[in-house]
Motif scaffolding. Structure first.
Motif, short mmCIF file in Angstrom:
data_model
loop_
_atom_site.label_atom_id
_atom_site.label_comp_id
_atom_site.label_asym_id
_atom_site.label_seq_id
_atom_site.Cartn_x
_atom_site.Cartn_y
_atom_site.Cartn_z
N UNK A 19 38.88 51.36 41.31
CA UNK A 19 39.81 50.39 41.88
C UNK A 19 39.67 49.03 41.20
N UNK A 20 39.08 49.02 40.01
CA UNK A 20 38.86 47.77 39.28
C UNK A 20 40.17 47.07 38.95
N UNK A 21 41.24 47.83 38.73
CA UNK A 21 42.53 47.21 38.43
C UNK A 21 43.10 46.45 39.62
N UNK A 22 42.52 46.66 40.81
CA UNK A 22 42.92 45.95 42.02
C UNK A 22 41.88 44.89 42.39
N UNK A 23 40.97 44.60 41.46
CA UNK A 23 39.86 43.66 41.68
C UNK A 23 38.95 44.10 42.82
N UNK A 24 38.79 45.41 42.97
CA UNK A 24 37.89 45.98 43.97
C UNK A 24 36.75 46.66 43.22
N UNK A 25 35.52 46.29 43.55
CA UNK A 25 34.35 46.86 42.89
C UNK A 25 33.97 48.19 43.54
N UNK A 26 34.74 49.23 43.22
CA UNK A 26 34.50 50.54 43.79
C UNK A 26 34.90 51.61 42.78
N UNK A 27 33.94 52.45 42.45
CA UNK A 27 34.18 53.61 41.60
C UNK A 27 33.62 54.82 42.32
N UNK A 28 34.40 55.90 42.35
CA UNK A 28 33.99 57.11 43.07
C UNK A 28 34.24 58.32 42.19
N UNK A 29 33.47 59.35 42.43
CA UNK A 29 33.64 60.59 41.66
C UNK A 29 33.39 61.77 42.59
N UNK A 30 34.07 62.87 42.26
CA UNK A 30 33.89 64.10 43.02
C UNK A 30 34.13 65.28 42.09
N UNK A 31 33.40 66.34 42.30
CA UNK A 31 33.63 67.57 41.54
C UNK A 31 34.60 68.43 42.31
N UNK A 32 35.61 68.92 41.60
CA UNK A 32 36.67 69.72 42.20
C UNK A 32 36.60 71.13 41.61
N UNK A 33 36.68 72.13 42.47
CA UNK A 33 36.73 73.51 41.99
C UNK A 33 38.09 73.74 41.36
N UNK A 34 38.08 74.16 40.12
CA UNK A 34 39.33 74.44 39.43
C UNK A 34 39.48 73.63 38.16
N UNK A 35 40.68 73.67 37.62
CA UNK A 35 40.96 73.02 36.35
C UNK A 35 41.52 71.61 36.55
N UNK A 36 42.04 71.04 35.48
CA UNK A 36 42.59 69.69 35.52
C UNK A 36 43.73 69.56 36.53
N UNK A 37 44.57 70.57 36.63
CA UNK A 37 45.69 70.53 37.58
C UNK A 37 45.18 70.45 39.02
N UNK A 38 44.09 71.16 39.32
CA UNK A 38 43.52 71.11 40.67
C UNK A 38 42.98 69.71 40.97
N UNK A 39 42.33 69.10 40.00
CA UNK A 39 41.80 67.75 40.18
C UNK A 39 42.93 66.74 40.37
N UNK A 40 43.99 66.86 39.58
CA UNK A 40 45.14 65.97 39.72
C UNK A 40 45.81 66.13 41.08
N UNK A 41 45.89 67.36 41.56
CA UNK A 41 46.50 67.61 42.87
C UNK A 41 45.66 67.01 44.00
N UNK A 42 44.35 66.96 43.82
CA UNK A 42 43.45 66.43 44.85
C UNK A 42 43.35 64.91 44.80
#
Length: 79
Positions: A19-42
């Motif tokens: 959220x750095x582009x909104x001047x918010x100091x927050x970065x998050x990550x998660x592992x998603x089961x599946x491929x790139x399309x699954x991650x984009x959908x989530x």
């Protein structure tokens, strides 16, 4: 909010959001089961969860102040 996707293996993809582009100091990550399309959908759901869980980091809109208006049948006199 910006996102990046990192393929870990054939069954797992890592979704990173920042959220750095909104001047918010927050970065998050998660592992998603599946491929790139699954991650984009989530991504929209993950973003909404992070905004809700870290709501104190995000600026809240100013409350809307409206003058008291009398309802039909009221005199409109201020007590």
């Amino acid at each position: 909010m910006t996102s990046t996707i990192e393929i870990i293996d054939e069954k797992t993809t890592k979704l990173n959001i920042s959220f750095a582009d909104e001047d918010i100091d927050l970065e998050c990550a998660i592992e998603v089961a599946g491929d790139e399309a699954a991650a984009l959908a989530y991504a929209p759901f993950f973003e909404a969860d992070m905004r809700r869980q870290y709501a104190d980091l995000f600026p809240q809109p100013d409350p809307i102040v409206t003058p008291d208006t009398p309802f039909e049948g009221e005199t409109g006199e201020i007590e």
